[in-house]
Design an enzyme around this catalytic site. Structure first.
Site, PDB file in Angstrom:
ATOM      1  N   THR A   1       0.852  -1.188   0.000  1.00 29.65           N
ATOM      2  CA  THR A   1       0.000   0.000   0.000  1.00 29.65           C
ATOM      3  C   THR A   1       0.891   1.243   0.000  1.00 29.65           C
ATOM      4  O   THR A   1       2.063   1.171   0.366  1.00 29.65           O
ATOM      5  CB  THR A   1      -0.975  -0.019   1.196  1.00 29.65           C
ATOM      6  OG1 THR A   1      -0.222  -0.118   2.393  1.00 29.65           O
ATOM      7  CG2 THR A   1      -1.952  -1.187   1.090  1.00 29.65           C
TER       8      THR A   1
ATOM      9  N   LEU B   1       8.042   0.891   5.639  1.00 35.20           N
ATOM     10  CA  LEU B   1       9.061  -0.155   5.502  1.00 35.20           C
ATOM     11  C   LEU B   1      10.429   0.423   5.141  1.00 35.20           C
ATOM     12  O   LEU B   1      11.428   0.081   5.782  1.00 35.20           O
ATOM     13  CB  LEU B   1       8.624  -1.212   4.495  1.00 35.20           C
ATOM     14  CG  LEU B   1       9.626  -2.334   4.203  1.00 35.20           C
ATOM     15  CD1 LEU B   1      10.001  -3.101   5.469  1.00 35.20           C
ATOM     16  CD2 LEU B   1       9.044  -3.287   3.154  1.00 35.20           C
TER      17      LEU B   1
ATOM     18  N   THR C   1       1.585   4.391   1.609  1.00 33.66           N
ATOM     19  CA  THR C   1       2.422   4.880   2.711  1.00 33.66           C
ATOM     20  C   THR C   1       3.326   3.776   3.241  1.00 33.66           C
ATOM     21  O   THR C   1       4.485   4.019   3.573  1.00 33.66           O
ATOM     22  CB  THR C   1       1.552   5.457   3.846  1.00 33.66           C
ATOM     23  OG1 THR C   1       0.768   6.532   3.297  1.00 33.66           O
ATOM     24  CG2 THR C   1       2.386   5.975   4.993  1.00 33.66           C
ATOM     25  N   CYS C   2       2.790   2.569   3.306  1.00 29.73           N
ATOM     26  CA  CYS C   2       3.558   1.434   3.826  1.00 29.73           C
ATOM     27  C   CYS C   2       4.799   1.170   2.970  1.00 29.73           C
ATOM     28  O   CYS C   2       5.883   0.911   3.497  1.00 29.73           O
ATOM     29  CB  CYS C   2       2.679   0.188   3.878  1.00 29.73           C
ATOM     30  SG  CYS C   2       1.137   0.423   4.790  1.00 29.73           S
ATOM     31  N   SER C   3       4.630   1.245   1.664  1.00 32.95           N
ATOM     32  CA  SER C   3       5.733   0.947   0.742  1.00 32.95           C
ATOM     33  C   SER C   3       6.671   2.125   0.510  1.00 32.95           C
ATOM     34  O   SER C   3       7.864   1.928   0.289  1.00 32.95           O
ATOM     35  CB  SER C   3       5.178   0.485  -0.603  1.00 32.95           C
ATOM     36  OG  SER C   3       4.567  -0.776  -0.471  1.00 32.95           O
TER      37      SER C   3
END
Length: 159
Positions: free
Chosen positions: A46, A54, A48-50
């Site tokens: 997703t 992370l 923001t996550c990517s």
């Protein structure tokens, strides 16, 4: 009820994404006897996550270890194959991927969210925690749509 600082993590099953495929682990065993920087994302791949979450932990891995962190782990309500593919795409062995496919861990710690409006169903909230020998020492839960207190940078200030 949401887990709090000073609480012991619940001993539920997670699935570790490994080069040899999925490996079931008990949370109690995984977190026992060491300091773990754990962060949770609503979903692998997703935005923001990517783009931020992370990568921040990958970039700050050496600094986290220098401050006493034995392992950096990421959990998400995704299956181990998705978590493994995300790890491969991120290009780092510095983060252990812990799949919470059914959301059992997220429910047990009381940190779920309803992503149905985005077609994602029940997911884990975005958060981070420092876990020392299975006990939560720091807990940083984001407000919906935010990304600040669960970042690697914020965690470094807490260590």
């Amino acid at each position: 009820m949401t887990i709090s600082v000073g609480d012991k993590l619940p001993d539920v099953k997670l699935v570790k994404a490994t080069k040899d495929g999925p490996e079931q682990v008990d949370a109690g065993t995984f977190f026992a006897g060491r300091k773990v920087a754990l962060f949770s994302v609503p979903g692998a791949f997703t935005p923001t996550c990517s783009a931020k979450h992370l990568p921040g932990y990958v970039e700050k891995a050496d600094e986290l270890r220098a401050k006493g962190v034995d392992e950096i782990a990421c959990t998400s309500v995704n299956d181990a194959f998705v978590m493994g593919a995300w790890k491969d795409a991120a290009g780092s062995e510095d983060v252990t991927m812990l799949a919470d496919g059914n959301g059992d861990f997220a429910q047990a710690v009381g940190l779920t969210m309803d992503g149905s409006g985005f077609g994602m169903g029940q997911r884990a909230q975005r958060y981070s925690m420092i876990v020392d020998d299975g006990v939560v020492k720091e807990l940083n839960v984001e407000q919906p749509g935010d990304f600040s207190v669960s970042s690697a940078e914020h965690m470094l200030k807490q260590l």
